[in-house]
Design a protein around this motif. Structure first.
Motif, short mmCIF file in Angstrom:
data_model
loop_
_atom_site.label_atom_id
_atom_site.label_comp_id
_atom_site.label_asym_id
_atom_site.label_seq_id
_atom_site.Cartn_x
_atom_site.Cartn_y
_atom_site.Cartn_z
N PRO A 71 42.40 44.83 47.41
CA PRO A 71 41.88 43.48 47.62
C PRO A 71 41.94 42.62 46.35
CG PRO A 71 40.06 44.93 47.11
CD PRO A 71 41.32 45.76 47.02
N ARG A 72 43.02 42.76 45.57
CA ARG A 72 43.14 42.04 44.31
C ARG A 72 43.62 40.60 44.54
NH1 ARG A 72 43.53 44.64 39.64
NH2 ARG A 72 42.76 42.63 38.89
N SER A 73 44.04 39.97 43.47
CA SER A 73 44.58 38.61 43.50
C SER A 73 45.64 38.54 42.40
CB SER A 73 43.47 37.59 43.23
OG SER A 73 43.03 37.69 41.88
N SER A 74 46.11 37.34 42.11
CA SER A 74 47.09 37.19 41.03
C SER A 74 46.52 37.61 39.68
CB SER A 74 47.58 35.74 40.97
OG SER A 74 46.49 34.84 40.79
N ASP A 75 45.21 37.80 39.60
CA ASP A 75 44.58 38.32 38.38
C ASP A 75 45.14 39.68 38.01
OD1 ASP A 75 42.31 38.24 36.32
OD2 ASP A 75 41.84 40.08 37.41
N GLU A 76 45.72 40.38 38.97
CA GLU A 76 46.33 41.68 38.69
C GLU A 76 47.44 41.56 37.65
OE1 GLU A 76 47.41 45.65 41.18
OE2 GLU A 76 47.73 43.73 42.22
N TYR A 77 47.98 40.35 37.48
CA TYR A 77 49.10 40.14 36.56
C TYR A 77 48.69 39.33 35.32
CZ TYR A 77 51.82 41.97 40.40
OH TYR A 77 52.31 42.79 41.38
N PRO A 134 34.21 47.73 31.77
CA PRO A 134 33.27 46.82 32.44
C PRO A 134 33.84 45.43 32.69
CG PRO A 134 32.11 48.09 30.78
CD PRO A 134 33.57 48.40 30.62
N GLU A 135 34.59 44.88 31.74
CA GLU A 135 35.15 43.54 31.93
C GLU A 135 36.17 43.52 33.05
OE1 GLU A 135 34.43 40.64 30.63
OE2 GLU A 135 32.85 41.39 29.29
N LEU A 136 37.05 44.52 33.07
CA LEU A 136 38.05 44.57 34.14
C LEU A 136 37.38 44.86 35.48
CD1 LEU A 136 40.91 44.54 35.22
CD2 LEU A 136 41.18 46.92 34.47
N ASN A 137 36.38 45.73 35.47
CA ASN A 137 35.67 46.03 36.72
C ASN A 137 35.04 44.75 37.29
OD1 ASN A 137 34.64 47.49 38.84
ND2 ASN A 137 33.04 48.50 37.66
N LEU A 138 34.50 43.91 36.41
CA LEU A 138 33.90 42.65 36.85
C LEU A 138 34.95 41.79 37.55
CD1 LEU A 138 31.51 40.64 36.87
CD2 LEU A 138 32.30 39.85 34.63
N ARG A 139 36.14 41.71 36.98
CA ARG A 139 37.21 40.91 37.57
C ARG A 139 37.67 41.48 38.91
NH1 ARG A 139 41.26 41.28 32.74
NH2 ARG A 139 42.75 40.68 34.38
N VAL A 140 37.78 42.81 38.97
CA VAL A 140 38.20 43.45 40.21
C VAL A 140 37.16 43.23 41.31
CG1 VAL A 140 38.74 45.65 41.31
CG2 VAL A 140 39.62 45.16 39.03
N VAL A 141 35.88 43.39 40.95
CA VAL A 141 34.80 43.19 41.92
C VAL A 141 34.77 41.74 42.39
CG1 VAL A 141 32.30 43.15 42.23
CG2 VAL A 141 33.38 45.11 41.11
N GLN A 142 34.96 40.80 41.48
CA GLN A 142 35.00 39.39 41.86
C GLN A 142 36.10 39.15 42.89
OE1 GLN A 142 36.39 36.65 38.85
NE2 GLN A 142 35.25 34.94 39.72
N GLY A 143 37.29 39.72 42.65
CA GLY A 143 38.39 39.56 43.59
C GLY A 143 38.09 40.17 44.94
N GLU A 144 37.44 41.34 44.93
CA GLU A 144 37.13 42.00 46.20
C GLU A 144 36.06 41.23 46.98
OE1 GLU A 144 36.48 46.34 48.24
OE2 GLU A 144 36.44 46.19 46.04
N ILE A 145 35.08 40.68 46.27
CA ILE A 145 34.06 39.87 46.95
C ILE A 145 34.70 38.67 47.63
CG2 ILE A 145 32.07 38.36 46.60
CD1 ILE A 145 31.11 40.32 44.45
N THR A 146 35.61 38.00 46.91
CA THR A 146 36.32 36.86 47.48
C THR A 146 37.08 37.28 48.73
OG1 THR A 146 36.55 35.79 45.33
CG2 THR A 146 38.07 35.10 47.06
#
Length: 281
Positions: free
Chosen positions: A27-33, A167-179
């Motif tokens: 459930p990622r986004s372009s943030d993966e890149y 923790p920082e990457l986890n925050l970004r991943v969680v944000q993408g999954e919530i969206t």
């Protein structure tokens, strides 16, 4: 509308190399890149990362759509950006989009790079990931497996399932999954779905891909898929065998996970650029 991130060499050289389009996993986004974009653009390539409808900053699709529909939408974005021929990079779900484009538009897709390639065995289509989309009749409310809890534990659970991440990457991943999950609830309420990856016939289009393909194996990712019964190693090898011109590379170590493009972008970028340089792209 599709969200996108773009990184271009500055200043633009007259001999700009082939443009790269990047397609994320679910459930990622372009943030993966995010980390990869400047590394690839630094090699003289224009790089564009796109959000699948319903992910990242892209709007939900107005009606149920297939993988081919998503690929067609991205081709329209490429046209709007005046990108004629390009290389694709995908991860998990993003690999399906790349294969869809390469199989149906061989003139335009010059090469495919597939990170953590996985597709569902034809006889095991009932084996679904936790966030699988289920195809239903349009306008019929689709039950959502993501249940909201009064104590907010549904959000804590998203963090804890990847607490091995920084923790920082986890925050970004969680944000993408919530969206993704919020958007999924909204479209499910309208009976709108996105094609379940287990229902996509990966083998037929993959066999039609004529461009060179690089499949990058993340050892920890495949190990995880093996542990949960998805046969990650077997399916990766089977997938590689579908392409007529395929190279295979591996990344190992603790960060060769499902999120390896974020975690070890320098190593992944080196594999990509070496492959493309060798192919004159």
């Amino acid at each position: 509308s599709e969200g996108q991130q773009e990184q271009s060499p500055s200043p633009l050289p007259s001999s700009l190399k082939t443009t790269i389009l990047c397609f994320h996993g679910s459930p990622r986004s372009s943030d993966e890149y995010f980390e990869l974009l400047p590394l690839l653009s630094g090699t003289g390539r224009r790089v564009v990362a796109l959000d699948v409808p319903g992910y990242g900053i892209s709007e939900n699709p107005p009606k149920s759509c297939s993988i081919d529909d998503i690929a067609d939408a991205f081709l329209e974005v490429a046209d709007a950006l005046e990108i004629d021929r390009f290389v694709t990079i995908g991860c998990l779900m993003g690999n399906f989009v790349g294969v869809s484009l390469a199989s149906r538009h061989p003139r335009r897709v010059l090469a495919c790079i597939q990170a953590n390639l996985y597709y569902y065995p034809p006889k095991e289509k009932t084996m679904l990931p936790p966030h699988a989309e289920k195809s239903k009749k349009e306008d019929t409310v689709i039950p959502d497996s993501w249940q909201l809890q009064e104590d907010g534990s549904h959000l804590v659970d998203l963090h804890n399932k990847r607490k091995w991440l920084d923790p920082e990457l986890n925050l970004r991943v969680v944000q993408g999954e919530i969206t993704y999950l919020v958007n999924r609830r909204a479209r499910y309420a309208k009976g709108i779905s996105i094609e379940d990856l287990s229902e996509y016939d990966f083998e037929t289009p993959a066999a039609k891909v004529v461009c060179p393909t690089l499949c990058v194996r993340g050892e920890k990712c495949l190990e995880l898929f093996d542990q949960i019964g998805f046969g990650g190693t077997e399916q990766f090898e089977a997938g590689c065998g579908l392409f007529s011109d395929c190279e295979v590379a591996s990344l190992s170590g603790d960060k060769s996970t499902i999120n390896m493009i974020n975690q070890i972008p320098e190593e992944f970028a080196l594999l990509c650029t070496s492959f493309l340089d060798k192919r004159g792209l």
